[in-house]
Design an enzyme around this catalytic site. Structure first.
Site, PDB file in Angstrom:
ATOM      1  N   LYS A 147      50.235 -33.294  35.047  1.00  0.00           N
ATOM      2  CA  LYS A 147      49.726 -31.923  34.836  1.00  0.00           C
ATOM      3  C   LYS A 147      49.641 -31.189  36.174  1.00  0.00           C
ATOM      4  O   LYS A 147      49.297 -31.798  37.197  1.00  0.00           O
ATOM      5  CB  LYS A 147      48.349 -32.022  34.173  1.00  0.00           C
TER       6      LYS A 147
ATOM      7  N   SER B 200      43.867 -27.626  27.498  1.00  0.00           N
ATOM      8  CA  SER B 200      44.744 -27.014  28.471  1.00  0.00           C
ATOM      9  C   SER B 200      45.932 -27.874  28.883  1.00  0.00           C
ATOM     10  O   SER B 200      46.874 -27.356  29.494  1.00  0.00           O
ATOM     11  CB  SER B 200      43.940 -26.658  29.726  1.00  0.00           C
TER      12      SER B 200
ATOM     13  N   SER C 203      40.600 -31.111  26.901  1.00  0.00           N
ATOM     14  CA  SER C 203      41.937 -30.656  27.279  1.00  0.00           C
ATOM     15  C   SER C 203      43.054 -31.682  27.201  1.00  0.00           C
ATOM     16  O   SER C 203      44.223 -31.301  27.277  1.00  0.00           O
ATOM     17  CB  SER C 203      41.908 -30.078  28.683  1.00  0.00           C
TER      18      SER C 203
HETATM   19  N1  GLN Z   1      39.075 -25.728  26.108  1.00  0.00           N
HETATM   20  C1  GLN Z   1      38.000 -26.085  26.990  1.00  0.00           C
HETATM   21  C2  GLN Z   1      37.738 -24.969  27.954  1.00  0.00           C
HETATM   22  O1  GLN Z   1      38.475 -24.028  27.945  1.00  0.00           O
HETATM   23  C3  GLN Z   1      38.293 -27.377  27.667  1.00  0.00           C
HETATM   24  C4  GLN Z   1      39.140 -27.236  28.853  1.00  0.00           C
HETATM   25  C5  GLN Z   1      39.392 -28.542  29.533  1.00  0.00           C
HETATM   26  O2  GLN Z   1      39.073 -29.615  29.022  1.00  0.00           O
HETATM   27  N2  GLN Z   1      39.931 -28.457  30.741  1.00  0.00           N
HETATM   28  O3  GLN Z   1      36.803 -25.024  28.706  1.00  0.00           O
END
Ligand code: GLN
Length: 476
Positions: free
Chosen positions: A78, A153, A177
């Site tokens: 990532k 994400s 994410s």
């Molecule tokens: N969707 C969650 C957020 O936007 C989790 C993001 C993540 O785990 N990096 O905070």
């Protein structure tokens, strides 16, 4: 070889490499060409030269009968995890040209084990989002159906694995994410216990919640890769776990084990997701598991606690992007403040700005007690509720997300609604390990994920449950 890369197990690929059916250079070449032809936009950067050089090296090691399980296998990382000499952008204009002078510990360990990194995967900007639509480099589409998002994400990592470009990818998980995109794309993923994988070199979003994890085709791959990247690191004092061989003993006996199902967490889940979830539970019953309804009554406040804590930490962590220490520069402004305003205004996207503003709001003098401090108290409460629940069961099972993937065309509301993460983020607040695997598909053919959460540092137990499920008729 493309089909082989898509279908073969990690062990089969390794056997082919050992038998010299093809070389790592050839395999890596195929992986790179698949990534180039990829229509889902799962990569931000492909690293041809470095990947082929690493593959050549791996071929040499293989010729010397190297025993490392990842030797010569193409993998991806990532784009918020630092890779020495390879652009690491966090999918943001702010870090568009950032080339780290060092690699994250997890990446170093992958490379030491002979893993070949083909490139950096697309994501929501600074890992904030649940759709991978907030990327400065364009949204990621779902390989199962390109009219839908890949989730976020770590959407690029999940899409790359689901599309068969590489068998596994490193992602990061702050509130879901890794697990939510894995669920949307029909692959397996683990968010390890906080403190299992070093965060050194992971570009911080919310440090007390962030953890590097693995997206892969199966729980077994997740275990193999976790064994490589996990374990203490002098460069991250919160990483306390000794090294462990997660892939050994995955064939755990499930007879007599108790599965806890938190009734409150099923309340706002779509009908089709629920049906697939209950079918998954039947598979565990056939293994001889007992099923018990448990109570985790934090539905009404866990998302708010997450918003407050993650935004507060994000606001502090992202203060370093001032164009001097890190990040995008422009030549606007007479004073430092003006320059800061201009460059941060220009280089951060809407969602990142929203979180910085919220974070500074909850940390401000007048709001600190009422918001930030209160949230940390409630976080403690969530941990206690989990601890109590684990007195009654061995693992907790719930759907990974309340819905399947959202249509790409939907407005932003869907992706930012707290509902999207309501089933994954409590696990980060409590620091627990959680694995997601596929338990079915909806009528549009979109995958449905089932999550297995275990007590802290019982990552192997969660992986074992997922592994037995995947091999025992659970995976469709
Ligand atoms: N969707 C969650 C957020 O936007 C989790 C993001 C993540 O785990 N990096 O905070």
């Amino acid at each position: 070889m493309k089909e082989l890369l898509k279908k073969a197990t990690l062990k089969q690929l390794r056997q082919c490499l050992i038998n010299k059916e093809f070389t790592s250079v050839e395999l890596t070449g195929v992986s790179l060409s698949l990534a180039e032809a990829d229509k889902t936009n799962s990569f931000i950067t492909l690293s041809h030269e470095k990947a082929l050089a690493a593959a050549e090296n791996a071929d040499k090691k293989l010729a010397q009968k190297c025993a490392q399980p990842l030797c010569g296998i193409p993998l991806s990382v990532k784009d918020n995890i630092c890779t020495k000499g390879i652009k690491t952008t966090c999918a943001s204009k702010m870090l568009e040209d950032f080339i780290p002078p060092y690699s994250a510990t997890a990446v170093e360990r992958l490379e030491q084990d002979g893993g070949v990194i083909i490139g950096k995967t697309n994501m929501d900007e600074f890992a904030m989002g649940s759709s991978s639509k907030t990327s400065y480099f364009g949204r990621v589409l779902n390989p199962c159906n390109e009219n839908y998002v890949a989730g976020g994400s770590s959407g690029g990592s999940a899409a790359a694995v689901a599309a068969g470009i590489c068998p596994a990818s490193l992602g990061s998980d702050t509130g879901g994410s890794i697990r939510q995109p894995a669920s949307f794309c029909g692959v397996t993923a683990i968010k390890p216990t906080y403190g299992t994988v070093s965060r050194q070199g992971l570009i911080a979003f919310a440090s007390s919640l962030d953890q590097i994890g693995v997206v892969a085709k199966t729980a077994e791959y997740c275990a193999i890769i976790l064994s490589t990247i996990a374990g203490k690191d002098g460069k991250d004092m919160t990483c306390v776990k000794e090294k462990e061989e997660y892939e050994k003993g995955l064939e755990i006996g499930l007879k007599g084990k108790t599965i806890g199902i938190p009734s409150e967490l099923l309340l706002r889940v779509d009908e089709e997701v629920l049906t697939a979830f209950w079918q998954g539970i039947e598979v565990f019953k056939d293994f001889g598991c007992r099923v018990k309804t448990i109570s985790l009554p934090f539905n009404n406040f866990s998302s708010t606690v997450y918003s407050v804590i993650s935004s507060a930490e994000a606001a502090s962590n992202l203060a370093r992007y001032d164009g001097i220490r890190y990040g995008h520069r422009n030549n606007n402004g007479e004073t430092f403040e003006e320059a800061l305003k201009s460059l941060r205004g220009e280089a951060f996207g809407f969602e990142v700005k929203r979180r910085i503003m919220l974070g500074n709001f909850v940390l401000s003098d007048v709001n600190f007690e009422g918001y930030y401090k209160r949230a940390t108290q409630l976080r403690q409460k969530i941990k206690e509720l989990y601890n109590n629940a684990f007195n009654e069961c061995d693992v907790i099972l719930n759907p990974t997300a309340p819905t399947t993937a959202f249509p790409v065309k939907d407005g932003v509301l869907n992706e930012f609604s707290e509902a999207a993460d309501v089933l994954t983020l409590p696990v980060n607040l409590a620091g627990l390990p959680s694995v997601t695997t596929t338990c079915g598909y909806d009528k549009r053919g979109l995958p449905i994920g089932l999550s297995i959460t275990a007590p802290a540092f019982c990552d192997k137990l969660a992986l074992g449950f997922a592994h037995r499920f995947e091999n025992g008729g659970g995976r469709k």
